[in-house]
Design a protein around this motif. Structure first.
Motif, PDB file in Angstrom:
ATOM      1  N   VAL A   1      -2.753  -6.985  -6.273  1.00  0.00           N
ATOM      2  CA  VAL A   1      -3.862  -6.259  -5.643  1.00  0.00           C
ATOM      3  C   VAL A   1      -3.321  -5.152  -4.755  1.00  0.00           C
ATOM      4  O   VAL A   1      -3.795  -4.022  -4.770  1.00  0.00           O
ATOM      5  CB  VAL A   1      -4.746  -7.237  -4.836  1.00  0.00           C
ATOM      6  CG1 VAL A   1      -5.753  -6.461  -4.000  1.00  0.00           C
ATOM      7  CG2 VAL A   1      -5.454  -8.195  -5.777  1.00  0.00           C
TER       8      VAL A   1
ATOM      9  N   GLY B   1      -3.934  -1.215  -5.145  1.00  0.00           N
ATOM     10  CA  GLY B   1      -4.478  -0.398  -4.070  1.00  0.00           C
ATOM     11  C   GLY B   1      -3.581   0.791  -3.781  1.00  0.00           C
ATOM     12  O   GLY B   1      -4.040   1.924  -3.627  1.00  0.00           O
ATOM     13  N   LYS B   2      -2.285   0.515  -3.772  1.00  0.00           N
ATOM     14  CA  LYS B   2      -1.342   1.569  -3.453  1.00  0.00           C
ATOM     15  C   LYS B   2      -1.357   2.658  -4.525  1.00  0.00           C
ATOM     16  O   LYS B   2      -1.379   3.855  -4.223  1.00  0.00           O
ATOM     17  CB  LYS B   2       0.059   0.967  -3.369  1.00  0.00           C
ATOM     18  CG  LYS B   2       0.844   1.442  -2.178  1.00  0.00           C
ATOM     19  CD  LYS B   2       2.112   0.617  -2.079  1.00  0.00           C
ATOM     20  CE  LYS B   2       3.038   1.133  -1.019  1.00  0.00           C
ATOM     21  NZ  LYS B   2       4.191   0.217  -0.889  1.00  0.00           N
TER      22      LYS B   2
ATOM     23  N   THR C   1      -3.756   3.358  -6.624  1.00  0.00           N
ATOM     24  CA  THR C   1      -5.006   4.114  -6.506  1.00  0.00           C
ATOM     25  C   THR C   1      -4.899   5.134  -5.394  1.00  0.00           C
ATOM     26  O   THR C   1      -5.251   6.305  -5.553  1.00  0.00           O
ATOM     27  CB  THR C   1      -6.177   3.170  -6.198  1.00  0.00           C
ATOM     28  OG1 THR C   1      -6.067   2.029  -7.035  1.00  0.00           O
ATOM     29  CG2 THR C   1      -7.495   3.864  -6.401  1.00  0.00           C
ATOM     30  N   ALA C   2      -4.407   4.638  -4.241  1.00  0.00           N
ATOM     31  CA  ALA C   2      -4.363   5.528  -3.090  1.00  0.00           C
ATOM     32  C   ALA C   2      -3.478   6.730  -3.357  1.00  0.00           C
ATOM     33  O   ALA C   2      -3.835   7.861  -3.019  1.00  0.00           O
ATOM     34  CB  ALA C   2      -3.843   4.750  -1.881  1.00  0.00           C
ATOM     35  N   ILE C   3      -2.328   6.488  -4.007  1.00  0.00           N
ATOM     36  CA  ILE C   3      -1.409   7.612  -4.235  1.00  0.00           C
ATOM     37  C   ILE C   3      -2.033   8.614  -5.196  1.00  0.00           C
ATOM     38  O   ILE C   3      -1.990   9.838  -4.966  1.00  0.00           O
ATOM     39  CB  ILE C   3      -0.062   7.089  -4.777  1.00  0.00           C
ATOM     40  CG1 ILE C   3       0.664   6.342  -3.648  1.00  0.00           C
ATOM     41  CG2 ILE C   3       0.792   8.233  -5.305  1.00  0.00           C
ATOM     42  CD1 ILE C   3       1.841   5.543  -4.124  1.00  0.00           C
TER      43      ILE C   3
ATOM     44  N   VAL D   1      -5.365   8.966  -6.094  1.00  0.00           N
ATOM     45  CA  VAL D   1      -6.552   9.623  -5.546  1.00  0.00           C
ATOM     46  C   VAL D   1      -6.149  10.545  -4.409  1.00  0.00           C
ATOM     47  O   VAL D   1      -6.761  11.581  -4.180  1.00  0.00           O
ATOM     48  CB  VAL D   1      -7.589   8.580  -5.093  1.00  0.00           C
ATOM     49  CG1 VAL D   1      -8.815   9.269  -4.546  1.00  0.00           C
ATOM     50  CG2 VAL D   1      -7.960   7.682  -6.262  1.00  0.00           C
ATOM     51  N   GLY D   2      -5.079  10.139  -3.714  1.00  0.00           N
ATOM     52  CA  GLY D   2      -4.632  10.932  -2.582  1.00  0.00           C
ATOM     53  C   GLY D   2      -4.290  12.368  -2.972  1.00  0.00           C
ATOM     54  O   GLY D   2      -4.410  13.278  -2.163  1.00  0.00           O
TER      55      GLY D   2
ATOM     56  N   LEU E   1      -5.972  14.216  -4.741  1.00  0.00           N
ATOM     57  CA  LEU E   1      -7.195  15.014  -4.616  1.00  0.00           C
ATOM     58  C   LEU E   1      -7.395  15.471  -3.180  1.00  0.00           C
ATOM     59  O   LEU E   1      -7.963  16.506  -2.910  1.00  0.00           O
ATOM     60  CB  LEU E   1      -8.409  14.189  -5.032  1.00  0.00           C
ATOM     61  CG  LEU E   1      -8.636  14.031  -6.530  1.00  0.00           C
ATOM     62  CD1 LEU E   1      -9.812  13.099  -6.754  1.00  0.00           C
ATOM     63  CD2 LEU E   1      -8.925  15.382  -7.159  1.00  0.00           C
TER      64      LEU E   1
END
Lengths: 710, 507
Positions: free
Chosen positions: A640, A644-645, A647-649, A651-652, A654
């Motif tokens: 998980v 999350g990481k 995704t964050a990287i 999406v980050g 953007l």
């Protein structure tokens, strides 16, 4: 039963709590032992006086309406689950209240002498007060949740006091053992409470609409299977707290605590909580016949089993500890036989004589520089006459010498085990044998400790040394230096002997509170404990009358038998130990096999270790920790986290901070919502309208029809 | 016809406006202390007169709402129904005012550090608060627009208050541009709805209740035109922007990072609370379903919770982390907005209160630790401070645990209330997403605690000293309420439920 309101009960339970808080919070800073023990003693002595006031108030009330009630505050109100912090005093809880506060006050007084000079004097008294508070919650609670609060509270206080000298690893371990063993029982107790709530919609055993009243009114309305299940689950809890097979193992180890603690908690009060709980829920246990027979046999077996272990132990407190387990077995035998009043009666007399025995042993231990091995005692009668006399009185009481306290109550239990429709001859034989063993090990203590010649500790023995086979030896380093190393043992100070005298006297006359009907010819006499408890137990005693239908001759005969068993035990000890100082381990010489089994307590601790604890530890370590936790749970968590990481990287990217990109994402979001709305048919787009828009005509028509309705 | 004008209902708003004007006027006459050799300029308002006036105005407004409404229980309207006073609005006004008071107290410390002129700063705060209060009383699309702008424009200025710092100016500009864009979108939506009402009922009005009635009627009759649906979507997006809901959240991290810390703190709590209340007032109930906004809001809430929490994971700047965390909390409030029952609305109110105090406590710690010329911004700046200053560390810990939703702190009961209402209304999957994303949040909320207590402070780190009393008061108050609401949530939950019932009854 409509209870009258009282405000005294709150004071009774508040004072010990305040005492505990005062000593616990300020004792360390104040460094004033006199203040500490004055406050602690007052916090129990005042409630003891108030207990008598309340008792006489009850006495003045109509027999069938004897109850005082006080609601302190609403506690848990969730839907139909309404629990108030309410206190309830009726004849049953009044008996417990008197025992706890009065015996408790005596033991506080005794502790002043016993604990003198201990480095954590304030801590000891804070815990002791805390225990009294929790025990009072247990017996005074008007519902099982308050009772359970006290139940857990006494468990906590017991844990703290067993491990009081926690610098010694063995003591800390003993505290842990008591706590963990009790968890098993408490689990059953909690499940039992859930079952009761589902069945009765209330957790209040007493008063109108309480569990007992509901069962008395219409026992047939409830599923008998569930009644049995609930009763058995609650009995599991009682097994833990009251040290019955198979959960008794903690109590002998609990002797690691200071001796007054053993007397108060592990003999007179806390361990009887299971008995009290059954008496409190007598309606339920009366309705649960199967559970009652289980209780009968568990009690009877425990009585015999523990008594046999007591036969060979050399540590005086160990013998008394197994004696306590055994005596509790007697009480449960009575409960199983449906003789609730008799069980409570024995609870009371046991509180007198067992507290006396423990305090007497404490007096001896203090005089012997914290030597607990009886092989180094002997002939103490000369040095400690008061301790000797009171100890003898209590010994006679527990051994069942005619008309002593223990005789009255124990003989009644034997009689009920035999004669009650819920008893059996087998159970009778078990407890009769247990009675023989009881008398035997008690007189063995007398011979080894008080009678014969004084042996004394061999050179180099005593203080702080390790004794073989003695894993609960006392705190010698912390405590013993004040008493000096050499010279003859001396009698203890008045703070210790006064409680001994009071309890010794009660051991002699306490039985008169409930003279068995066989002596009086009446089923109950007016000023007897039996009569006093009658309003509480009335609905569960119907069938007991049948037991009296047996002939008087039979009862006299059985009584004679049990008395002669006691004398036989005395005779046996006389022959074995009189003048033969080195024969205290006669068993090991004559029957090494049997001695070995008894000395090692039937190897129960080893069996638990091998069959339960080691596999559990192994499974926890290799299975739960290495596989379930490290691989499965950590794996999921890491997965998980990684997701999350990632995704964050991604999406980050953007979120570059670029204004146009930000606005672009917003517009994109808006556009996506529009597309989704069209795709899911929420907004219908009429394409023909678009073409009509370009073909001329009324533009406003085009726009309005562009967004055609649903 | 002369419209009925009952200014008595508007006293709190008028008090705030008056306080703002007084601050502006008084500022001109206040003595100044010359800053010796300090490029940042003079010490403005050394005696805290402006602060005093501002606090008095806020407290008076709050006191009036709490005690001055009389015995009226139902809703009261005035200005031809443009302005409404009811328990729901009042409850949120109290939350917003408490947040503002904490924000002002924190601003005092920050302003002292930065040597900024206080007059305009406080006046802007007061005017923005007035906008919030008007929004909470708005029952008309025009009033919503005016209130929203009155709230937003001062905020744009406040974001750029550090006008010599690029980051702050950037924050202000970005907020202004994107905010205007969102407002335009919302206005477009309002216009479409206005048009729909006019066409459908024959009577053009901007009143919200008329719009809702017409939409519900048209939907029931199957005559709701697509452009009305579009209007609903656009109107909602404008408000979602203020909630910084994904994908309209792009401004949040930059603006929160660049703005003065105290303003970030205040924006993140009060603006969110107010916007959630407006969303509930406009879109709560069956109109949400009639406009087919339910599915959109569901997806937006889920995305907001998920992205807010995941994006917070990788931040190294504490303010940015808290910015993304605030995005996530907006998502939880949206779940409550979806479950717009009285329990759901009450949950949003309680959540907003819990979030206000929990988040304020975290920001208060940041401001407490900052000093002249040194702002605590990154996790590295927090290293070892918990062991050096255990009480401050404890406050940070409590605040983080509350934001996580660990019992017995306020945040737990907020989340519990939201999720319970959501499950009751059938949003089981959304609740599952909420719980899972909450679990993710634990990772980044624990970071400040770990850094503060489990790593060594760099050499030369000193205890923070010389903080203004205002910061201390805000710090203590915020953490006490966070703990208090957690230990004794009963009274506040009841209060929230009563307030929410006033809203639901009025639908």
């Amino acid at each position: 039963m409509h209870a009258e309101h009282t405000s005294l009960l709150a004071v009774v339970i508040a004072l010990p709590l305040l005492g505990a808080l005062f000593n616990g919070l300020t004792g360390r800073k104040l460094k004033n032992d006199t203040l500490v023990h004055s406050v602690a003693l007052a916090a129990v002595a005042i409630p003891a006086v108030l207990a008598w006031v309340l008792f006489f108030q009850l006495l003045g009330m109509d027999e069938h309406g004897r109850a005082l009630h006080q609601t302190l505050f609403p506690w848990i109100h969730v839907g139909s689950f309404q629990i108030d912090f309410g206190l309830w005093l009726d004849p049953l809880s009044a008996v417990m209240l008197l025992i706890i506060t009065n015996v408790g006050a005596l033991i506080h007084l005794y502790s002043i002498g016993y604990m003198k000079g201990d480095g954590s004097y304030y801590r000891y008294f804070a815990y002791l007060n805390l225990f009294i508070f929790a025990m009072l919650c247990l017996v005074l609670g008007d519902n099982l949740v308050v009772l359970f609060l006290g139940w857990e509270g006494v468990g906590l206080a017991s844990y703290l006091l067993i491990g009081f000298w926690f610098e010694d690893r063995a003591n800390a371990k003993a505290g842990k053992k008591a706590f963990i063993t009790n968890r098993v029982g408490d689990f059953g107790f909690a499940l039992g409470m859930f079952a009761l709530f589902v069945m009765f919609g209330t957790l209040t055993p007493v008063g109108d609409g309480g569990i007992n009243a509901q069962l008395a009114a219409n026992a047939g309305a409830f599923d008998s299977t569930w009644i049995e299940v609930a009763a058995l689950l609650l009995f599991v809890g009682a097994c833990g707290k009251s040290a019955q097979i198979p959960l008794y193992v903690w109590l002998p180890d609990a002797m690691a605590g200071p001796t007054p603690v053993s007397a108060l908690i592990h003999a007179a009060t806390m361990v009887t909580a299971g008995v009290y709980m059954i008496a409190r829920l007598n309606g339920l246990f009366f309705a649960a016949e199967f559970a009652s027979s289980i209780i009968l046999y568990v009690g009877a077996f425990t009585a015999l089993f523990a008594a046999t272990i007591g036969l060979v132990q050399n540590d005086i407190k160990k013998v008394l500890a197994y004696s306590t387990v055994s005596q509790l077995g007697f009480m449960f035998t009575a409960m199983g036989a449906g003789a609730y009043a008799i069980g409570v009666f024995h609870l009371m007399t046991h509180a007198f004589f067992k507290a006396c025995l423990f305090l007497g042993s404490g007096s001896v231990i203090a005089a012997m520089h914290h030597e607990q091995d009886m092989r180094y005692y002997g002939g103490l009668r000369k040095f400690m006459p008061i301790t000797h006399l009171t100890f003898l009185a209590a010994t006679l009481a527990i051994a069942g010498f005619p008309f002593m306290a223990g005789f009255m109550s124990k003989d009644e239990i034997l009689w009920w085990a035999f004669a009650s429709e819920r008893g059996s001859t087998f159970a009778y034989i078990l407890v009769l044998l247990a009675a023989f063993c009881t008398a035997f090990y008690m007189f063995r203590i007398m011979w080894m400790t008080f009678w014969g010649e004084h042996r004394g500790a061999p050179e180099g023995h005593g203080h702080g040394d390790e004794h073989e086979g003695d894993d609960s030896h006392d705190h010698a380093d912390d405590h013993g230096h004040g008493h000096g190393h050499h010279g003859d043992p001396v009698e203890s100070p008045w703070t210790m002997t006064v409680p001994l005298i009071v309890l010794g006297a009660l051991s002699v006359v306490g039985g008169l509170l409930s003279i068995p009907p066989i002596f009086t010819g009446h089923e109950t006499i007016h000023f007897s404990l039996h009569h006093w408890l009658h309003p509480v137990l009335a609905n569960s005693e119907v069938h007991l009358a049948e037991a009296y239908a047996h002939s008087g001759a039979l009862e006299w005969g059985l009584m004679a038998l049990s008395v002669s068993v006691g004398f036989a035990a005395f005779l046996a000890t006389y022959l074995l130990y009189k003048g033969k100082d080195k024969l205290y381990d006669i068993f090991s010489a004559k029957t090494p096999g049997l001695h070995n089994v008894l000395w090692n307590k039937w190897f129960v601790d080893e069996i638990y270790e091998g069959a339960l604890i080691n596999p559990l530890v192994l499974f926890s370590r290799e299975g739960l920790w290495r596989i379930v936790d490290e691989v499965v749970i950590d794996g999921i968590v890491n997965l998980v986290a990684d997701m999350g990481k990632i995704t964050a990287i991604n999406v980050g990217r953007l979120h570059s901070g670029d204004l146009r990109a930000s606005a672009g994402v917003m517009v994109l979001g808006l556009a996506l919502i529009m597309v989704a709305a069209v795709a899911f048919g929420i907004i219908e787009v009429d394409l023909s309208a678009i073409t009509s828009l370009f073909e001329g005509g009324d533009a406003s028509d085009g726009v309005s029809s562009l967004m055609g309705g649903e | 016809m002369i419209p009925s004008m009952d200014f008595g209902l508007m006293v709190p708003e008028l008090l705030l406006i008056a306080a703002g004007i007084v601050v502006l006027l008084a500022d001109a006459f206040l003595p100044r202390e010359a800053g010796k050799d300090d490029p940042r300029g003079d010490v403005n308002d050394p005696r805290g007169i402006n602060l005093g006036i501002t606090l008095v105005g806020l407290l008076a407004a709050g006191a009036f709402i709490a005690f001055g409404r009389g015995d009226v229980t139902g809703a009261q309207e005035t200005f031809e129904g443009l302005f409404i006073v009811d328990r729901f609005g009042d409850a949120f006004k109290m939350v917003a005012l408490l947040g503002t008071i904490l924000g002002v107290l924190l601003s005092d410390g920050w302003l002292r550090n930065q040597r900024l002129p206080t007059g305009a700063f406080y006046a802007l705060i007061l005017f923005a608060t007035t906008g919030m209060l008007y929004l909470l009383s708005a029952t008309d699309m025009v009033m919503v627009f005016v209130g929203l702008e009155l709230m937003s424009i001062p905020l744009y200025c406040l974001a750029a208050a550090l006008r010599w710092e690029d980051r702050s100016v950037e924050a202000g500009v970005k907020y202004l541009v994107l905010g205007s864009f969102a407002t335009a979108v919302m206005l477009m939506g309002f216009a479409l709805l206005y048009g729909f009402v006019g066409i459908y009922t024959g009577e053009a009005t901007t009143r919200l209740d008329a719009v809702v009635t017409a939409v519900n009627a048209a939907s029931a009759a199957g005559e709701l035109p697509g452009f009305a649906l579009l209007g609903g979507v656009l109107a909602m997006i404008g408000l979602l922007f203020k909630m910084s809901a994904v994908p309209f959240h792009m401004w949040t991290p930059d603006v929160y990072e660049g703005s003065p810390t105290s303003i970030t703190a205040w924006m993140s709590v009060s603006v969110k609370a107010v916007t959630a209340a407006v969303l509930l007032r406009i879109f709560g109930g069956e109109v949400l379903d009639a406009l087919h906004l339910e599915g959109i809001l569901w997806v937006v809430a889920a995305l907001t919770m998920f992205l807010g929490n995941t994006m917070a994971l990788t931040q190294d700047n504490v303010k940015r982390m808290l910015a993304y965390s605030s995005v996530a909390h907006g998502g939880y409030m949206l779940v409550g907005v979806l479950a717009a029952s009285s329990a759901g609305s009450a949950a949003v109110l309680f959540y907003a209160a819990a979030y206000t105090f929990g988040n304020m406590a975290a920001f208060a710690v940041l401001i407490y630790l900052s000093r002249v010329g040194y702002e605590v911004e990154t996790f590295d700046d927090l290293k070892g401070l918990g062991t050096k200053m255990p009480l401050v560390g404890a406050v940070m810990g409590i605040s983080m645990l509350s934001l996580m939703g660990i019992p017995p702190l306020a945040g737990f009961f907020g989340k519990f209330a939201i999720f319970r209402a959501a499950v009751t209304e059938g949003y089981v999957w959304l609740t599952v997403i909420g719980l899972l994303t909450s679990a993710i949040s634990v990772a980044y909320y624990l970071r400040p605690i770990v850094v503060m207590f489990m790593s060594d402070a760099p050499a030369g780190t000193a205890k923070a000293t010389g903080q203004a009393w205002t910061v201390r008061v805000a710090l203590v108050a915020a953490v006490l309420v966070t703990v208090g609401l957690g230990l004794m949530p009963g009274g506040t939950l009841d209060w929230a439920l009563e307030s929410a019932q006033a809203l639901v009854a009025g639908r």
